[in-house]
Enzyme design. Structure first.
Site, mmCIF file in Angstrom:
data_model
loop_
_atom_site.group_PDB
_atom_site.id
_atom_site.type_symbol
_atom_site.label_atom_id
_atom_site.label_comp_id
_atom_site.label_asym_id
_atom_site.label_seq_id
_atom_site.Cartn_x
_atom_site.Cartn_y
_atom_site.Cartn_z
ATOM 1 C CD GLU A 76 25.736 -87.287 36.839
ATOM 2 O OE1 GLU A 76 26.100 -86.357 36.089
ATOM 3 O OE2 GLU A 76 26.530 -87.988 37.494
ATOM 4 C CG ASP A 77 20.169 -86.124 37.054
ATOM 5 O OD1 ASP A 77 21.185 -85.758 36.446
ATOM 6 O OD2 ASP A 77 19.485 -87.100 36.699
#
Length: 380
Positions: A76-77
């Site tokens: 996600e990051d």
């Protein structure tokens, strides 16, 4: 902050056969991927997945779950991909990280329409039903995020996260039997959503403590003496109920704090099911039963596998107290819920999720049933 070698040692303590090399590689991979990213607290971002992994070691989860915790935010990051994670750490970890990533993406969607929320909830249930460990990692992730909620400056965002926690994650934690996680999630959310009510309850608890002194210890001593006098080997624990639990009881019964007398809960742990009923007989013969407050979850367990006898009596010093009676195995499941099922060892000493898989099939059928309901529902 838990260090790399400390994390590995914690896992090795309950799973000597864990793949230490994979744990170490996951630690380094996550740290490098998150790099210089920071959280709202100003701490390095990598501390978050590390803390999530630490929470799961307290529940003695298997190595794949701990590795997933370390990697759960990388897709996600950062520029990490599920394919890369699967290649480096195996298909099982890749599948688990993918499940947690999908839950995170659901969380981040800002559409609050009923149809969108219903679809998000369906996706959440689907991810959980594929492997309950996805939810265990997500709950640990949410727990650490709630512990650091006060660092978020935007009050609307704090309120949204607290409400989501109260409405979705705390009930899910309860449904899979992780009551300690549920209690902490609710209490932190309560602090954000209704701080005045929580402060009021804490002030009244402080007053009661000042008035009653070591009341919990005195009651515990008398309970132990009563049971020992009948040759029942037992361990007794006692505590005040949490502020949110007290608040919901006040709201449900529409009474004030002063009218709420059973604000203390006691647990009696005995060796066998027979001893549970023997202890119940001793307690009921010694103390007056509060009518309508007896439940036998040993004979009829809760859907999440929880088993205990609950009774409320006018106990020592005529205090109205709730007592839960259970065996050590019941106590473990009551404290850890589904996570307890990962603690059954193979002959070589390694952990196995096989027991958990069988338990999932029997006790967590409600996930599949809920999914069927969601699939065939006529409206959001």
């Amino acid at each position: 902050m838990i260090r790399q070698y400390e994390l590995v040692e914690k896992v090795r303590a309950y799973d000597p056969a864990v793949d230490e090399d994979a744990l170490n590689r996951a630690y380094v991979y996550s740290m490098r991927k998150h790099g210089s990213q920071t959280r709202a607290s100003g701490d390095p971002y990598f501390l978050h997945p590390l803390e999530v992994a630490g929470i799961l070691t307290d529940y003695k989860l298997d190595g794949s779950s701990i590795i997933t915790a370390l990697l759960h935010d990388t897709v996600e990051d950062t520029d990490a991909t599920i394919e890369e994670i699967s290649d480096l750490f195996g298909h099982e970890v890749g599948r688990l990280v993918d499940g947690v990533t999908k839950l995170t993406q659901i969380e981040l969607q800002s559409d609050t329409s009923a149809s969108k929320q219903a679809e998000n909830f369906r996706k959440l249930v689907l991810a959980m039903s594929e492997d309950i460990r996805v939810l265990l990692v997500k709950l640990a992730d949410r727990l650490h995020n709630m512990r650091t909620l006060h660092f978020i400056e935007d009050p609307e965002r704090r309120t949204r996260i607290a409400r989501e926690t109260m409405d979705i994650y705390a009930p899910l934690a309860e449904r899979i039997g992780m009551h300690e996680v549920k209690d902490e999630l609710q209490d932190i959310a309560f602090r954000e959503l209704n701080p005045d009510a929580r402060r009021s309850i804490l002030a009244r608890l402080d007053f009661l403590r000042a008035e009653g002194g070591d009341l919990v210890e005195r009651i515990l001593r008398e309970l132990a003496e009563v049971l020992a006098g009948e040759q029942i080997a037992a361990r007794a624990f006692g505590r005040e109920k949490r502020p949110y639990s007290i608040w919901t009881k006040m709201e449900h019964k529409n009474v004030g704090f002063e009218q709420l007398s059973d604000i203390m809960a006691f647990r009696v742990v005995v060796e066998s099911v027979q001893d549970c009923y023997a202890a119940l007989g001793v307690i009921h013969s010694r103390y007056q039963l509060v009518p309508g407050r007896f439940k036998d979850y040993i004979s009829v367990p809760k859907p999440n596998g929880y088993r205990s006898i609950h009774t409320t009596v006018f106990g020592p010093e005529r205090q109205r107290i709730e007592i839960q009676i259970r065996t050590p195995e019941m106590h473990e499941i009551a404290e850890l819920g589904v996570a307890a099922h990962w603690q059954y060892k193979q002959a070589d000493g390694s952990l196995t999720a096989g027991k958990a898989a069988k338990v999932d099939g029997r006790q967590y059928r409600w996930l599949r049933e809920l999914l069927d309901v969601l699939e065939h529902a006529s409206g959001p």
